[in-house]
Motif scaffolding. Sequence first.
Motif, short mmCIF file in Angstrom:
data_model
loop_
_atom_site.label_atom_id
_atom_site.label_comp_id
_atom_site.label_asym_id
_atom_site.label_seq_id
_atom_site.Cartn_x
_atom_site.Cartn_y
_atom_site.Cartn_z
N ALA A 49 0.86 -1.19 0.00
CA ALA A 49 0.00 0.00 0.00
C ALA A 49 0.89 1.23 0.00
O ALA A 49 2.02 1.21 0.51
N ILE A 50 0.38 2.31 -0.56
CA ILE A 50 1.12 3.57 -0.66
C ILE A 50 0.40 4.63 0.16
O ILE A 50 -0.82 4.75 0.08
N VAL A 51 1.15 5.37 0.96
CA VAL A 51 0.63 6.58 1.59
C VAL A 51 1.30 7.74 0.88
O VAL A 51 2.52 7.90 0.96
N SER A 52 0.52 8.51 0.15
CA SER A 52 1.10 9.50 -0.75
C SER A 52 0.64 10.91 -0.44
O SER A 52 -0.55 11.22 -0.40
N VAL A 135 -3.88 3.68 -2.48
CA VAL A 135 -3.12 4.93 -2.39
C VAL A 135 -3.86 5.80 -1.38
O VAL A 135 -4.96 6.29 -1.65
N ILE A 136 -3.25 5.99 -0.23
CA ILE A 136 -3.91 6.61 0.92
C ILE A 136 -3.35 8.01 1.15
O ILE A 136 -2.14 8.23 1.08
N ASN A 137 -4.24 8.95 1.43
CA ASN A 137 -3.82 10.32 1.71
C ASN A 137 -4.76 10.90 2.75
O ASN A 137 -5.92 10.46 2.86
N GLU A 138 -4.27 11.85 3.52
CA GLU A 138 -5.18 12.55 4.42
C GLU A 138 -6.10 13.43 3.59
O GLU A 138 -5.70 14.02 2.59
N ASN A 139 -7.36 13.50 4.00
CA ASN A 139 -8.35 14.30 3.26
C ASN A 139 -8.19 15.77 3.62
O ASN A 139 -8.94 16.32 4.43
N ASP A 140 -7.19 16.42 3.01
CA ASP A 140 -6.87 17.81 3.34
C ASP A 140 -8.00 18.77 3.02
O ASP A 140 -8.05 19.88 3.56
N THR A 141 -8.92 18.37 2.16
CA THR A 141 -10.02 19.26 1.79
C THR A 141 -10.92 19.58 2.98
O THR A 141 -11.52 20.66 3.05
N SER A 160 1.22 7.34 7.83
CA SER A 160 1.78 6.07 7.34
C SER A 160 2.07 5.11 8.49
O SER A 160 1.88 3.90 8.36
N ALA A 161 2.53 5.64 9.62
CA ALA A 161 2.79 4.79 10.79
C ALA A 161 1.50 4.19 11.32
O ALA A 161 1.46 3.01 11.70
N LEU A 162 0.43 4.99 11.34
CA LEU A 162 -0.86 4.48 11.81
C LEU A 162 -1.43 3.44 10.85
O LEU A 162 -2.03 2.45 11.26
N VAL A 163 -1.23 3.65 9.55
CA VAL A 163 -1.68 2.67 8.56
C VAL A 163 -0.90 1.37 8.72
O VAL A 163 -1.45 0.27 8.62
N ALA A 164 0.40 1.49 9.01
CA ALA A 164 1.22 0.29 9.23
C ALA A 164 0.66 -0.52 10.40
O ALA A 164 0.59 -1.75 10.33
N GLY A 165 0.28 0.17 11.47
CA GLY A 165 -0.33 -0.52 12.60
C GLY A 165 -1.71 -1.05 12.28
O GLY A 165 -2.10 -2.12 12.74
N LEU A 166 -2.44 -0.30 11.47
CA LEU A 166 -3.80 -0.67 11.12
C LEU A 166 -3.86 -2.03 10.43
O LEU A 166 -4.73 -2.85 10.71
N ILE A 167 -2.93 -2.28 9.50
CA ILE A 167 -2.99 -3.51 8.72
C ILE A 167 -1.89 -4.50 9.09
O ILE A 167 -1.65 -5.46 8.37
N ASP A 168 -1.21 -4.26 10.22
CA ASP A 168 -0.15 -5.16 10.69
C ASP A 168 0.96 -5.33 9.65
O ASP A 168 1.39 -6.46 9.35
N ALA A 169 1.43 -4.22 9.10
CA ALA A 169 2.49 -4.29 8.09
C ALA A 169 3.80 -4.76 8.70
O ALA A 169 4.08 -4.54 9.87
N ASP A 170 4.61 -5.42 7.89
CA ASP A 170 5.92 -5.89 8.32
C ASP A 170 6.98 -4.80 8.21
O ASP A 170 7.95 -4.78 8.97
N LEU A 171 6.80 -3.91 7.21
CA LEU A 171 7.83 -2.89 6.95
C LEU A 171 7.17 -1.61 6.46
O LEU A 171 6.28 -1.64 5.60
N LEU A 172 7.63 -0.50 7.01
CA LEU A 172 7.23 0.83 6.54
C LEU A 172 8.46 1.48 5.92
O LEU A 172 9.49 1.62 6.57
#
Length: 376
Positions: A49-52, A135-141, A160-172
Amino acid sequence: MRTIPRVNSLIIKIGSNILADTDQGINGERVQRIADVVAGLKKRIPEIAIVSSGAIAAGFKMLGFKNRPKEVIDKQACAATGQTRLMWYYEQAFEKHNLHAAQILITKADFSNRNRYLNARATIRRLLELNSVPVINENDTVVVNELKYVESFGDNDNLSALVAGLIDADLLMILSDVDGLYTADPVSNPAAELITELDEIDGGVMRLAGSSSSGVGTGGMYSKLSAASKALQAGCRVAILNGREPENIMKFLDGGQVGTFFGKPVKSAGRKKLWIAYATIPKGTVIVDDGARKAIAEQHKSLLPSGITTVRGTFDIGDIVDITDAAGVKIAVGKVRYSSSELNMITRKRSGQSAEILGRKCPTFVIHCDEMGFSK
């Protein structure tokens, strides 16, 4: 050659400085190179997943601004315009590899609500199962940036750190415009050396952080280290790499000495505790005496009514509140089992008195230790 543990789930955070282009707003060629790398990685890492960042950077040139605007309403207008352009680049780039980019716009309010948090987790996981690239982004609008770190994530490093925790990612992987963390500022100190690997992030490491060097992004190295600390607490390893050369992603995973690697995640405190500590929006504050402070901070014990001296704000049962000492120093964050009006009636009282005062069956604890989060 460094040894990288097996990675099944990867989050790649891409900053505005990596994607911004002086003339076009977004560097389409670099987006394509990133997509090429990700497509190649999909053969060995099934979940990516991408946090962009980049929506405002893409939008301000489109709307006629010479530089990134400072007014919130202008930033929001640029984000609304630029987000569509940003996703167009991603979709075009991934389509060449028969992959789809799936847009997810999220706010801290979404994360703060437990049901929406779990819904976001389920959606992202389903997209990964379907071989899409979220492709995840904060909704700045809709986010008001003045409330930074309260009602917004502050920047996409922390998201991105919270998303890593959200889906139990192995690497950020946090892609930066520098090679990683240095022993000093490499711009002003030619003798500065790249730190290739660290076991932990303590105060000394944080003091090495500099500030953002461009006018298109919001996060500097301090933000990246803060995000790395959160991800490590979630059990996720972290790498900070120079993203101007997207091929560094593959070099790192192949064991090359690029970037700074944080390869020893700490024992996770549990997903719910991390959610409480970092993803929620506190609705009020309870101030505790010194005895309660020590019990919570040093022994991670539950909070009793007798330890509370003052209640601030208006909140209901089940809301999240800050726990502070008399000097205003934050100790923890927790899910409260009483409303603010009820707490004002039982402050400094013994737990056994609560039922008599409130006229109902009452829980022993105001905040149970299992429902506290401790941020670092």
